[in-house]
Design a protein around this motif. Structure first.
Motif, PDB file in Angstrom:
ATOM      1  N   PHE A 157      23.920 -38.850 -39.889  1.00 57.19           N
ATOM      2  CA  PHE A 157      24.500 -38.935 -38.552  1.00 57.19           C
ATOM      3  C   PHE A 157      23.893 -40.147 -37.869  1.00 57.19           C
ATOM      4  CE2 PHE A 157      24.843 -38.101 -34.057  1.00 57.19           C
ATOM      5  CZ  PHE A 157      25.833 -37.159 -33.847  1.00 57.19           C
ATOM      6  N   LYS A 159      23.883 -41.775 -34.013  1.00 56.81           N
ATOM      7  CA  LYS A 159      24.248 -41.888 -32.600  1.00 56.81           C
ATOM      8  C   LYS A 159      24.091 -43.351 -32.222  1.00 56.81           C
ATOM      9  CE  LYS A 159      23.001 -40.602 -27.889  1.00 56.81           C
ATOM     10  NZ  LYS A 159      22.098 -39.825 -26.996  1.00 56.81           N
ATOM     11  N   SER A 197      28.762 -41.373 -34.277  1.00 57.93           N
ATOM     12  CA  SER A 197      28.909 -40.979 -32.875  1.00 57.93           C
ATOM     13  C   SER A 197      28.967 -42.234 -32.012  1.00 57.93           C
ATOM     14  CB  SER A 197      27.725 -40.094 -32.462  1.00 57.93           C
ATOM     15  OG  SER A 197      27.770 -39.817 -31.083  1.00 57.93           O
ATOM     16  N   THR A 216      33.603 -40.479 -35.573  1.00 63.81           N
ATOM     17  CA  THR A 216      33.838 -39.048 -35.716  1.00 63.81           C
ATOM     18  C   THR A 216      33.920 -38.384 -34.349  1.00 63.81           C
ATOM     19  OG1 THR A 216      32.468 -39.117 -37.709  1.00 63.81           O
ATOM     20  CG2 THR A 216      32.988 -36.944 -36.835  1.00 63.81           C
ATOM     21  N   MET A 217      33.230 -38.953 -33.373  1.00 62.75           N
ATOM     22  CA  MET A 217      33.180 -38.430 -32.010  1.00 62.75           C
ATOM     23  C   MET A 217      32.923 -39.603 -31.078  1.00 62.75           C
ATOM     24  SD  MET A 217      29.558 -36.466 -32.719  1.00 62.75           S
ATOM     25  CE  MET A 217      28.824 -36.337 -31.096  1.00 62.75           C
ATOM     26  N   TRP A 218      33.418 -39.483 -29.844  1.00 63.86           N
ATOM     27  CA  TRP A 218      33.266 -40.595 -28.901  1.00 63.86           C
ATOM     28  C   TRP A 218      32.956 -40.052 -27.520  1.00 63.86           C
ATOM     29  CZ3 TRP A 218      37.394 -40.007 -32.243  1.00 63.86           C
ATOM     30  CH2 TRP A 218      38.480 -39.275 -31.746  1.00 63.86           C
ATOM     31  N   ARG A 219      31.917 -40.612 -26.925  1.00 64.96           N
ATOM     32  CA  ARG A 219      31.515 -40.194 -25.595  1.00 64.96           C
ATOM     33  C   ARG A 219      32.588 -40.570 -24.589  1.00 64.96           C
ATOM     34  NH1 ARG A 219      26.009 -39.955 -24.382  1.00 64.96           N
ATOM     35  NH2 ARG A 219      26.490 -40.517 -22.246  1.00 64.96           N
ATOM     36  N   ASP A 252      33.840 -36.320 -26.783  1.00 69.98           N
ATOM     37  CA  ASP A 252      32.447 -35.895 -26.643  1.00 69.98           C
ATOM     38  C   ASP A 252      31.998 -36.032 -25.182  1.00 69.98           C
ATOM     39  OD1 ASP A 252      29.747 -35.374 -26.864  1.00 69.98           O
ATOM     40  OD2 ASP A 252      29.256 -37.302 -27.804  1.00 69.98           O
ATOM     41  N   PRO A 280      31.681 -31.581 -29.695  1.00 70.14           N
ATOM     42  CA  PRO A 280      30.479 -31.414 -30.513  1.00 70.14           C
ATOM     43  C   PRO A 280      29.424 -30.678 -29.698  1.00 70.14           C
ATOM     44  CG  PRO A 280      31.321 -33.662 -30.654  1.00 70.14           C
ATOM     45  CD  PRO A 280      32.088 -32.998 -29.553  1.00 70.14           C
TER      46      PRO A 280
END
Length: 400
Positions: A157, A159, A197, A216-219, A252, A280
């Motif tokens: 992972f 970030k 991330s 995979t994920m976005w703030r 996210d 998440p």
């Protein structure tokens, strides 16, 4: 010898099976696997919300042990993410990032190995600027070497923040997408599945491009704080973003603040709404000192089932009546989860109709209160008393 009749029957059966395997209706086709190999919204723990820059390798090991002992690993919290301040102030002689020799003397590879031995996954942090938010070396123009270093350490992972330095808190002169695309390509080139991330803070609408660059994920917002106005303000910013979520690509709204000073009602509100958003779930409390109430909130299986179920998409706001709101999310089995919110300070009654949340007409409806258990079946309406700063979360099935 097989008779001619049975021979033709066998051939016909093989052809029939072949056609059945070959022909799959478009609505039955499985989606392509996401770039990271992550099947659902990631869950785990991150060091930042509780500890900030005050971290070391023993603290991280203790938190990993506590994830296992508490039952959180079995509940799905599998990523242990070491946030900012793990790196030394200078790169090594080969230009690679290295662990802070004082706080992480064993190195990040050893820490990753320890986390993996606990049946957990190892997460690490960097930034798209030349420095992290705390002024440590970061990955701008070093994407390839850093991605390979993370992969060599066994990272699962990343970030990837958007700070430049303390003095200028974001990179200048280049679109965010370009920065994140370079790191996404570098991660893919390592050949190791790494959840990516994208922490761009929502300023350049990462929900429109982050998935395409490997995210995979976005703030969707700036950093979350452990207070009611901040959490509800972040929730407001999620309205309208539901159409961008997809399997392997998640909005996210930032990490959880459950257990960091919120009231019990606020903790349940926070946990319910992040799960309704298929967000998440990255715990940010001290797992080694977690009280029973915090554990019960983080481990609520009925609520976690909502977070994992994307069969009918991310939850969304149906109604805004000021201090009270109605949110809903369709589930794979035909039920609907409805969240009745009270943003005021006094207990009030909030309700909705089955038709408003998308349920078909029925003589009565089975109702499960996600925090308090099964309720009597009802013909409607759906609702009840909601505490101040609280939520009434119901999963509803039509009874035929």
């Amino acid at each position: 010898m097989i008779s001619r009749k049975w021979w033709f029957a066998l051939v016909a059966l093989v052809l029939l099976i072949g056609v059945g395997v070959w022909y799959v209706r478009p609505d039955q086709a499985r989606p392509a696997p996401p770039p990271s190999g992550q099947a659902g919204p990631p869950m785990g723990w991150n060091s930042w919300n509780r500890f900030g820059c005050k971290i070391d390798e023993q603290l991280i090991r203790d938190q990993a042990d506590a994830l296992v002992k508490s039952g959180m690993r079995e509940a799905g919290y599998t990523y242990v993410v070491v946030d900012d301040c793990w790196m030394a102030n200078e790169r090594d002689a080969d230009g690679k990032l290295q662990a802070d020799p004082t706080t992480f003397p064993s190195g990040m590879k050893a820490l990753g190995d320890y986390i993996h031995k606990q049946g957990l996954k190892f997460g690490i942090y960097s930034s798209a600027g030349s420095q992290t938010c705390e002024g440590r070396p970061a990955s701008r123009d070093k994407e390839e070497v850093d991605a390979q270093t993370f992969a060599d350490w066994g990272a699962d992972f990343l970030k990837y923040d958007y700070c430049e330095s303390k003095a200028a808190d974001r990179p200048q002169g280049e679109p965010a997408r370009d920065r994140y695309e370079r790191m996404g390509a570098a991660l893919r080139a390592t050949g190791r599945p790494i959840v990516y991330s994208v922490v761009e803070w929502g300023d350049e609408k990462p929900w429109e491009w982050a998935y395409d660059v490997g995210g995979t994920m976005w703030r969707t917002t700036r950093d979350i704080k452990p207070n009611w106005p901040n959490i509800t303000g972040i929730l407001d910013q999620q309205v309208g973003l539901e159409k961008y979520a997809r399997p392997g690509g998640w909005n996210d709204p930032d990490m959880l603040q459950v257990g960091n000073g919120l009231s019990e009602d606020e903790n349940q509100f926070h946990m319910t709404m992040w799960s309704l958003l298929n967000a998440p779930l990255m715990a940010g409390n001290d797992i080694t000192a977690m009280d029973e109430g915090t554990a019960a909130t983080l481990l609520n299986r009925e609520v976690l089932d909502v977070q994992r179920d994307f069969g009918k998409g991310q939850g969304y706001r149906l109604r805004d009546d000021g201090d009270t709101e109605v949110w809903a999310k369709g589930m794979s089995d035909g039920s609907v989860v409805v969240a009745l919110l009270n943003r005021g300070t006094e207990t009030v009654s909030v309700s909705t109709a089955a038709s408003e949340i998308g349920l078909p007409p029925a003589e009565s409806y089975r109702v499960l209160d996600l925090w308090n258990g099964e309720k009597p079946a009802t013909p409607g309406p759906l609702g009840g008393e909601v505490a101040g700063h609280g939520v009434l979360a119901l999963r509803v099935w039509p009874l035929r």
